[in-house]
Every structure is written in structure tokens, then in C-alpha cells.
Design a protein around this motif. Sequence first.
Motif, mmCIF file in Angstrom:
data_model
loop_
_atom_site.group_PDB
_atom_site.id
_atom_site.type_symbol
_atom_site.label_atom_id
_atom_site.label_comp_id
_atom_site.label_asym_id
_atom_site.label_seq_id
_atom_site.Cartn_x
_atom_site.Cartn_y
_atom_site.Cartn_z
ATOM 1 N N GLN A 1 0.829 -1.210 0.000
ATOM 2 C CA GLN A 1 0.000 0.000 0.000
ATOM 3 C C GLN A 1 0.861 1.257 0.000
ATOM 4 O O GLN A 1 0.492 2.281 -0.592
ATOM 5 N N CYS A 2 2.013 1.186 0.666
ATOM 6 C CA CYS A 2 2.943 2.328 0.633
ATOM 7 C C CYS A 2 3.443 2.568 -0.788
ATOM 8 O O CYS A 2 3.548 3.713 -1.237
ATOM 9 N N VAL A 3 3.754 1.481 -1.495
ATOM 10 C CA VAL A 3 4.221 1.582 -2.884
ATOM 11 C C VAL A 3 3.119 2.172 -3.764
ATOM 12 O O VAL A 3 3.375 3.055 -4.600
ATOM 13 N N ILE A 4 1.888 1.715 -3.583
ATOM 14 C CA ILE A 4 0.771 2.223 -4.378
ATOM 15 C C ILE A 4 0.531 3.697 -4.087
ATOM 16 O O ILE A 4 0.359 4.510 -5.006
ATOM 17 N N ASN A 5 0.540 4.075 -2.798
ATOM 18 C CA ASN A 5 0.340 5.485 -2.428
ATOM 19 C C ASN A 5 1.400 6.379 -3.065
ATOM 20 O O ASN A 5 1.090 7.436 -3.614
ATOM 21 N N GLU A 6 2.653 5.932 -2.982
ATOM 22 C CA GLU A 6 3.731 6.771 -3.499
ATOM 23 C C GLU A 6 3.699 6.841 -5.020
ATOM 24 O O GLU A 6 4.010 7.888 -5.610
ATOM 25 N N THR A 7 3.300 5.753 -5.673
ATOM 26 C CA THR A 7 3.145 5.774 -7.128
ATOM 27 C C THR A 7 2.050 6.750 -7.532
ATOM 28 O O THR A 7 2.200 7.516 -8.487
ATOM 29 N N LEU A 8 0.943 6.722 -6.810
ATOM 30 C CA LEU A 8 -0.154 7.657 -7.077
ATOM 31 C C LEU A 8 0.287 9.096 -6.848
ATOM 32 O O LEU A 8 -0.057 9.997 -7.628
ATOM 33 N N ARG A 9 1.052 9.325 -5.784
ATOM 34 C CA ARG A 9 1.464 10.687 -5.448
ATOM 35 C C ARG A 9 2.442 11.251 -6.472
ATOM 36 O O ARG A 9 2.264 12.370 -6.958
ATOM 37 N N VAL A 10 3.470 10.464 -6.816
ATOM 38 C CA VAL A 10 4.493 10.955 -7.741
ATOM 39 C C VAL A 10 3.983 10.925 -9.183
ATOM 40 O O VAL A 10 4.244 11.829 -9.972
ATOM 41 N N GLY A 11 3.242 9.860 -9.528
ATOM 42 C CA GLY A 11 2.797 9.702 -10.908
ATOM 43 C C GLY A 11 1.669 10.631 -11.305
ATOM 44 O O GLY A 11 1.586 11.062 -12.448
ATOM 45 N N ASN A 12 0.758 10.928 -10.365
ATOM 46 C CA ASN A 12 -0.369 11.835 -10.654
ATOM 47 C C ASN A 12 -1.084 11.472 -11.943
ATOM 48 O O ASN A 12 -1.126 12.255 -12.901
ATOM 49 N N ILE A 13 -1.649 10.266 -11.960
ATOM 50 C CA ILE A 13 -2.347 9.781 -13.148
ATOM 51 C C ILE A 13 -3.510 10.711 -13.488
ATOM 52 O O ILE A 13 -3.773 11.013 -14.650
ATOM 53 N N ILE A 14 -4.239 11.143 -12.472
ATOM 54 C CA ILE A 14 -5.246 12.188 -12.635
ATOM 55 C C ILE A 14 -4.632 13.466 -12.086
ATOM 56 O O ILE A 14 -4.401 13.586 -10.884
ATOM 57 N N SER A 15 -4.325 14.406 -12.953
ATOM 58 C CA SER A 15 -3.573 15.587 -12.515
ATOM 59 C C SER A 15 -4.423 16.604 -11.776
ATOM 60 O O SER A 15 -3.907 17.470 -11.077
ATOM 61 N N GLY A 16 -5.759 16.517 -11.922
ATOM 62 C CA GLY A 16 -6.618 17.472 -11.231
ATOM 63 C C GLY A 16 -8.052 17.354 -11.702
ATOM 64 O O GLY A 16 -8.384 16.487 -12.524
ATOM 65 N N VAL A 17 -8.915 18.203 -11.180
ATOM 66 C CA VAL A 17 -10.337 18.174 -11.539
ATOM 67 C C VAL A 17 -10.858 19.594 -11.729
ATOM 68 O O VAL A 17 -10.323 20.547 -11.160
ATOM 69 N N PHE A 18 -11.890 19.728 -12.545
ATOM 70 C CA PHE A 18 -12.566 21.012 -12.717
ATOM 71 C C PHE A 18 -13.739 21.103 -11.745
ATOM 72 O O PHE A 18 -14.435 20.123 -11.501
ATOM 73 N N ARG A 19 -13.960 22.280 -11.189
ATOM 74 C CA ARG A 19 -15.100 22.542 -10.320
ATOM 75 C C ARG A 19 -15.658 23.932 -10.638
ATOM 76 O O ARG A 19 -14.901 24.841 -11.009
ATOM 77 N N ARG A 20 -16.979 24.082 -10.482
ATOM 78 C CA ARG A 20 -17.629 25.351 -10.728
ATOM 79 C C ARG A 20 -18.097 25.941 -9.397
ATOM 80 O O ARG A 20 -18.687 25.231 -8.571
ATOM 81 N N ALA A 21 -17.817 27.209 -9.189
ATOM 82 C CA ALA A 21 -18.191 27.872 -7.932
ATOM 83 C C ALA A 21 -19.696 28.097 -7.872
ATOM 84 O O ALA A 21 -20.287 28.670 -8.788
ATOM 85 N N ASN A 22 -20.330 27.614 -6.792
ATOM 86 C CA ASN A 22 -21.774 27.808 -6.613
ATOM 87 C C ASN A 22 -22.106 29.191 -6.065
ATOM 88 O O ASN A 22 -23.214 29.691 -6.239
#
Length: 214
Positions: A105-126
Motif C-alpha cells: 500500500q505504501c508503494v501504491i500510495n507513493e506511485t499515485l502521489r508521484v505519478g499523478n495519473i489524474i492531474s486534477g479536476v474542474f469545479r464550478r463555484a456555486n
Amino acid sequence: MEEKAENGGSIGDDEGKKEKKDMVEELLEAEGGSFSEEEMVDFCLSLLVAGYETTSMLMTLAVKFLTETPAALAELKEEHANIRDMKGKKQPLEWSDYKSMPFTQCVINETLRVGNIISGVFRRANTDIHYKDYTIPKGCKIFASFRAVHLNNEHYENARTFNPWRWQINNKLQNAVGANIFTPFGGGPRLCPGYELARVVVSIFLHHLVTRFR
């Protein structure tokens, strides 16, 4: 091969078995067939992009980072060799085995953190949002960058270095999640519904990779 039915007719071997449906057929019938074509296309694209591409990319990046970090690979091999020794060579993995893979799980967490497969998300201000010296007007769309947070040295020491052991120190994972500085699967009401499945799939992949290949 056929056999006589009670009413005098004949039934085949496959009769009585429920016919399997593909994704499109399921969507056509879901909610009483009320989904629009646009909604069905969105479902299919989400399944392919979010449910398949991201997990396969996570596997690929994990192999890359482990190849470049021999000490992490050695510790991962030891963890999975111990699991295989306790189970025997041919017994399948169970949920309890998955839960006994802390370094995985540490390896998976660090891969997710460094790799950033999803770089971000869009959100609209209400509503109008005031943040420091800035005002984000109602209706404005913003991009929340996961990458900018995950690779920020203020949150993670030597942030661009693959270091799975960082997740073993001071319960860092829980601290990061609680502070919203580790969000590879999003968060809140929009948390990815498949986040646990993705972890299970990658954990099983890594188990077979390090126990059967070199």
C-alpha cells in the motif's frame, strides 16, 4: 444434446441460463430505459478512461518506480514471499492477504502521489468565493491541481523523489488524507467509487509480478 420437457417440448443444455448482456445493453435497459444517448456515451467513456486506463497506467508506473528503486523492490518481494510461504504455491489470494500487504500500500500510495495519473479536476463555484486576496465569482470554473499539491515540498519532503517509506512515518497517510493533501481519488461526495477496487487489482498484480518474475 436435448431432453424432453414436461410439456412435451424439448430444451437445450443452455436453456434456463441467464443470457449475459454487454455494457450497452445494460445501459439501454437501466432506469427503465430513461438514459439519454449522451448519458450512455458518458458512462461508457468513464468506464474506459477512469476504470481501465488509470489502473493500467498505475501498474506501469509502479513497475517503473520499483525498477529504479531496488531497495523498495526488495522489501516488496519479501512481503509477498512471506504471504506465499504461508499460503502455499497454488492457493489463491484472499481479502485477508490483501489486508496484510502494508508495504504494498505504501508503494501504491507513493506511485499515485508521484505519478499523478489524474492531474486534477474542474469545479464550478456555486457562490462567490473569497480566498486570500482573490475572489472567484459564482459560476466561474476552476481547475484544482492534484499534481501541484502532491509534488509540493511544503507537504512532502523531497516531493519529487519516489520514497514509499514516507508513508510508514507518523501515520502520514491518515494525516495527508485528513488534511486533503493526498487526493489521487478525489474526495468528499465525488470520491472515486472504484478506489478500493483499483488498490486490490494493483496489489494482486504486484504479488504475481514479484513472486513469479524477475
